[in-house]
Design a protein around this motif. Structure first.
Motif, short mmCIF file in Angstrom:
data_model
loop_
_atom_site.label_atom_id
_atom_site.label_comp_id
_atom_site.label_asym_id
_atom_site.label_seq_id
_atom_site.Cartn_x
_atom_site.Cartn_y
_atom_site.Cartn_z
N LYS A 137 39.18 47.72 41.89
CA LYS A 137 38.38 46.88 41.00
C LYS A 137 37.72 45.74 41.78
CE LYS A 137 41.41 47.69 37.00
NZ LYS A 137 42.54 48.30 37.72
N LEU A 138 38.50 45.12 42.63
CA LEU A 138 37.99 44.00 43.42
C LEU A 138 36.90 44.47 44.38
CD1 LEU A 138 38.22 41.03 44.24
CD2 LEU A 138 40.02 41.67 45.84
N ILE A 139 37.13 45.59 45.03
CA ILE A 139 36.15 46.09 46.00
C ILE A 139 34.85 46.48 45.30
CG2 ILE A 139 35.67 47.94 47.64
CD1 ILE A 139 38.63 47.94 48.35
N ILE A 140 34.96 47.20 44.19
CA ILE A 140 33.76 47.64 43.47
C ILE A 140 33.00 46.44 42.92
CG2 ILE A 140 32.95 48.88 41.43
CD1 ILE A 140 35.25 50.86 41.86
N GLY A 141 33.71 45.51 42.29
CA GLY A 141 33.06 44.34 41.70
C GLY A 141 32.33 43.50 42.72
N PHE A 142 33.01 43.13 43.79
CA PHE A 142 32.38 42.28 44.79
C PHE A 142 31.30 43.03 45.56
CE2 PHE A 142 36.02 39.10 44.89
CZ PHE A 142 35.22 38.07 44.39
#
Length: 308
Positions: free
Chosen positions: A41-46
């Motif tokens: 989630k963090l990788i995709i969002g950022f």
């Protein structure tokens, strides 16, 4: 619309509030990094935020035409090899407007979010650490600003301003969107001020601000970072709402102003999907990516939410 939750955002469009930072001091950055690089989630969002930011920053210098509102092509032309996103009914390049609009959208988010975050930290830290009469006064001020209809105030201010800019818009958004964050920071500061490391710093003769920024704030760093993300996204939503109803910047272009122009000149009825879909998708992508990244950060910083 309002993005002022108490203590977490209540609107459906706003990202969910971060979990409490917990009682223990902040964990080493290496451990956070270990979980961060493994959180999809963090990788995709950022990653999505970075891509859109890169388009906004690098797109304008690469354009042959520096003025996004200039009439440069055929009217109401669909996307082709020359005009990647087509043209408006006046022959303006939609792609040029889109990349300039991304820059304006990020700018208003940074300005509004940063101002709101600074005010929230100052009020929340002081009220939570000092307590007493100062806490009552600051809490009363926070409650007064909290119940003020933010959008109505911004509508009045913008309506009577002759010249409006993105920076000024971000300033007013920041000055009216900090109360919910201040209340959340106050609550966390109130719980941390009785810890042993704070008592030791107080006994050593450290002043209020030294204790706040050397002892309390570092233990809330993850919480404060996620708070800024919420304020950043909230500023973008408020600015887009003002732009859509015609109270955006009087100079330049933004994604909200693109939607307003498309609606005003009947792009939907004329079937000119390339005029209104890119700005709408851009706003949705930015805010949605911030929400996804915020959920990912919550999982990284909160051990109870981590996946093994």
């Amino acid at each position: 619309m309002s993005t002022r939750p108490d203590p977490a955002p209540e609107t459906a469009a706003a990202p969910a509030a971060p979990s409490a930072p917990g009682a223990a001091p902040a964990k080493p950055g290496s451990e956070w990094l270990h979980y961060a690089v493994r959180n999809p989630k963090l990788i995709i969002g950022f990653s999505l935020v970075v891509v859109l930011l890169a388009i906004g920053l690098l797109g304008p210098p690469l354009l042959d035409n520096g003025n996004p509102n200039e009439y440069v092509g055929p009217q109401a032309s669909a996307p082709d090899g020359t005009y990647w996103m087509g043209t408006t009914t006046f022959g303006q390049d939609v792609y040029a407007q889109f990349v300039h609009g991304l820059r304006s959208t990020f700018l208003v988010g940074v300005v509004g979010g940063a101002i709101a975050a600074v005010i929230a930290m100052l009020v929340g830290f002081l009220a939570g650490y000092r307590g007493g009469v100062l806490d009552e006064v600051l809490s009363m001020l926070t409650n007064v600003v909290l119940v003020i209809p933010t959008l109505a105030v911004l509508l009045i201010i913008n309506a009577y301003m002759g010249v409006r800019s993105v920076a000024v818009q971000g300033l007013f958004i920041g000055l009216t969107s900090w109360p919910w964050a201040a209340r959340a920071i106050r609550a966390q500061t109130f719980s941390l001020r009785t810890r042993e490391f704070v008592d030791l710093a107080r006994l050593s003769g450290s002043g209020t601000w030294r204790i706040v920024f050397r002892e309390i704030a570092p233990n809330m760093s993850s919480y404060l970072f996620m708070m800024f993300i919420l304020l950043f996204g909230g500023a973008i939503l408020i600015a887009s709402s003002l732009d859509f109803i015609g109270l955006g910047p009087t100079e330049g272009v933004s994604l909200g102003l693109m939607l307003q122009s498309a609606q005003q000149w009947s792009a939907l009825q004329l079937g000119m999907w390339w005029w209104f879909i890119p700005p709408g998708a851009g706003i949705t992508a930015i805010v949605g990516a911030l929400y996804i990244a915020n959920v990912g950060l919550d999982e990284v910083f909160n051990p109870k939410l981590r996946e093994s």
